[in-house]
Design a protein around this motif. Sequence first.
Motif, mmCIF file in Angstrom:
data_model
loop_
_atom_site.group_PDB
_atom_site.id
_atom_site.type_symbol
_atom_site.label_atom_id
_atom_site.label_comp_id
_atom_site.label_asym_id
_atom_site.label_seq_id
_atom_site.Cartn_x
_atom_site.Cartn_y
_atom_site.Cartn_z
ATOM 1 N N THR A 110 19.366 -4.533 50.875
ATOM 2 C CA THR A 110 18.243 -3.686 50.499
ATOM 3 C C THR A 110 16.979 -4.150 51.219
ATOM 4 O OG1 THR A 110 17.378 -4.996 48.638
ATOM 5 C CG2 THR A 110 19.289 -3.586 48.208
ATOM 6 N N ALA A 111 15.886 -3.436 50.983
ATOM 7 C CA ALA A 111 14.610 -3.798 51.594
ATOM 8 C C ALA A 111 14.025 -5.075 50.994
ATOM 9 C CB ALA A 111 13.606 -2.649 51.434
ATOM 10 N N LYS A 112 14.501 -5.460 49.807
ATOM 11 C CA LYS A 112 13.962 -6.647 49.142
ATOM 12 C C LYS A 112 14.769 -7.907 49.415
ATOM 13 C CE LYS A 112 12.570 -6.642 44.971
ATOM 14 N NZ LYS A 112 12.504 -6.526 43.500
ATOM 15 N N ASN A 113 16.090 -7.768 49.538
ATOM 16 C CA ASN A 113 16.940 -8.949 49.649
ATOM 17 C C ASN A 113 18.331 -8.553 50.116
ATOM 18 O OD1 ASN A 113 18.239 -7.865 47.327
ATOM 19 N ND2 ASN A 113 16.789 -8.939 46.001
ATOM 20 N N ILE A 114 19.216 -9.539 50.137
ATOM 21 C CA ILE A 114 20.623 -9.301 50.453
ATOM 22 C C ILE A 114 21.440 -9.897 49.308
ATOM 23 C CG2 ILE A 114 22.496 -9.677 52.098
ATOM 24 C CD1 ILE A 114 20.322 -10.047 54.234
ATOM 25 N N GLU A 115 22.174 -9.044 48.615
ATOM 26 C CA GLU A 115 22.944 -9.458 47.444
ATOM 27 C C GLU A 115 24.431 -9.477 47.777
ATOM 28 O OE1 GLU A 115 20.570 -7.689 43.695
ATOM 29 O OE2 GLU A 115 21.411 -6.181 45.040
ATOM 30 N N PHE A 116 25.133 -10.417 47.160
ATOM 31 C CA PHE A 116 26.571 -10.534 47.359
ATOM 32 C C PHE A 116 27.279 -10.627 46.018
ATOM 33 C CE2 PHE A 116 24.486 -12.547 50.941
ATOM 34 C CZ PHE A 116 25.170 -12.064 52.061
ATOM 35 N N LYS A 117 28.431 -9.989 45.939
ATOM 36 C CA LYS A 117 29.383 -10.262 44.867
ATOM 37 C C LYS A 117 30.540 -10.988 45.547
ATOM 38 C CE LYS A 117 32.604 -8.324 41.507
ATOM 39 N NZ LYS A 117 33.358 -7.119 41.074
ATOM 40 N N LEU A 118 30.580 -12.300 45.388
ATOM 41 C CA LEU A 118 31.579 -13.130 46.051
ATOM 42 C C LEU A 118 32.751 -13.352 45.107
ATOM 43 C CD1 LEU A 118 29.158 -15.772 47.616
ATOM 44 C CD2 LEU A 118 30.069 -13.696 48.689
ATOM 45 N N GLN A 119 33.888 -12.823 45.488
ATOM 46 C CA GLN A 119 35.072 -12.918 44.629
ATOM 47 C C GLN A 119 35.659 -14.325 44.676
ATOM 48 O OE1 GLN A 119 35.793 -9.904 43.131
ATOM 49 N NE2 GLN A 119 37.076 -11.057 41.722
ATOM 50 N N LYS A 120 35.748 -14.973 43.535
ATOM 51 C CA LYS A 120 36.382 -16.288 43.493
ATOM 52 C C LYS A 120 37.860 -16.140 43.837
ATOM 53 C CE LYS A 120 33.379 -18.132 39.822
ATOM 54 N NZ LYS A 120 33.351 -18.632 38.429
ATOM 55 N N LYS A 121 38.373 -17.075 44.605
ATOM 56 C CA LYS A 121 39.768 -16.997 45.021
ATOM 57 C C LYS A 121 40.725 -17.261 43.868
ATOM 58 C CE LYS A 121 43.090 -18.965 48.310
ATOM 59 N NZ LYS A 121 43.275 -19.927 49.442
ATOM 60 N N ASP A 122 40.414 -18.251 43.057
ATOM 61 C CA ASP A 122 41.318 -18.646 41.968
ATOM 62 C C ASP A 122 40.821 -18.109 40.632
ATOM 63 O OD1 ASP A 122 42.919 -20.118 43.741
ATOM 64 O OD2 ASP A 122 41.597 -21.864 43.565
ATOM 65 N N LEU A 123 41.733 -17.503 39.892
ATOM 66 C CA LEU A 123 41.423 -17.037 38.549
ATOM 67 C C LEU A 123 41.403 -18.232 37.596
ATOM 68 C CD1 LEU A 123 43.691 -13.862 38.404
ATOM 69 C CD2 LEU A 123 41.191 -13.884 38.302
ATOM 70 N N LYS A 124 40.247 -18.503 37.035
ATOM 71 C CA LYS A 124 40.111 -19.606 36.094
ATOM 72 C C LYS A 124 39.145 -19.218 34.985
ATOM 73 C CE LYS A 124 41.145 -23.527 39.137
ATOM 74 N NZ LYS A 124 40.662 -24.833 39.657
ATOM 75 N N GLU A 125 39.450 -19.676 33.794
ATOM 76 C CA GLU A 125 38.578 -19.388 32.658
ATOM 77 C C GLU A 125 37.275 -20.173 32.757
ATOM 78 O OE1 GLU A 125 38.686 -19.684 27.758
ATOM 79 O OE2 GLU A 125 40.455 -20.195 28.945
ATOM 80 N N GLU A 126 37.332 -21.367 33.343
ATOM 81 C CA GLU A 126 36.164 -22.232 33.391
ATOM 82 C C GLU A 126 35.201 -21.812 34.507
ATOM 83 O OE1 GLU A 126 39.269 -23.349 33.803
ATOM 84 O OE2 GLU A 126 39.698 -24.064 31.777
ATOM 85 N N TYR A 127 33.936 -21.975 34.247
ATOM 86 C CA TYR A 127 32.910 -21.775 35.262
ATOM 87 C C TYR A 127 33.003 -22.855 36.343
ATOM 88 C CZ TYR A 127 29.785 -18.214 33.233
ATOM 89 O OH TYR A 127 29.218 -17.042 32.792
#
Length: 214
Positions: free
Chosen positions: A81-98
Amino acid sequence: MSETATPEVLWAQRSSDSDPEKNFIYLTISVPDVPKEGLTLDLKPTGLNFTGTSGTLKRKYHVELEFYAEIDPEQSKINHTAKNIEFKLQKKDLKEEYWPRLLKDSKRLHFLKTDFDKWVDEDEQEEAAEQDFNQFGGMGGMPGMGGMGGMGGEGGDFGGIDFSKLGAGGMPDLGGLGAGVNPDDLGDDDDEDDMPALEGDKKGDAAPADATKA
């Protein structure tokens, strides 16, 4: 033009051991008015390399990030966008923990901050409102690019794409970026300066505090 600067980077995350759509990193590089001809981005499973020149600020920005764990570039998304660059980065491994932090190195970096507008505690994810990614474009299937695997990278790497070499159909919607961007339309990001100091995070909020260690 002044020397290269480091942009502010904001991040938050979600986690799931069963649903990939709820297992991602939300990353924002806060540089306004970066036209496609002034942007170079290299996204790999292990990290991100960004270089961009802000037309409004007349300054070049550069940052390299080595992630705590691997992501999936082909399943990740971008919103430029004109304000910034945003990403939704998909985690490779499915894990419940952050992830305990965004980066592999635990050293704290001044430019890396928790995105408190998007952060929720790990045990409150079910009650949190879902993020709207309708404006995000896929990074693995941009029109005219033939997918990430065709860019010369290995393992689905973003391949060190120089966006100045892409045609008009090779990028997602840039939200009207270019030389004609009106600086008044970029918005006011002063509220980011009012975010709580990371050094003062309470022990009870261990996830956000630890997350910003870099």
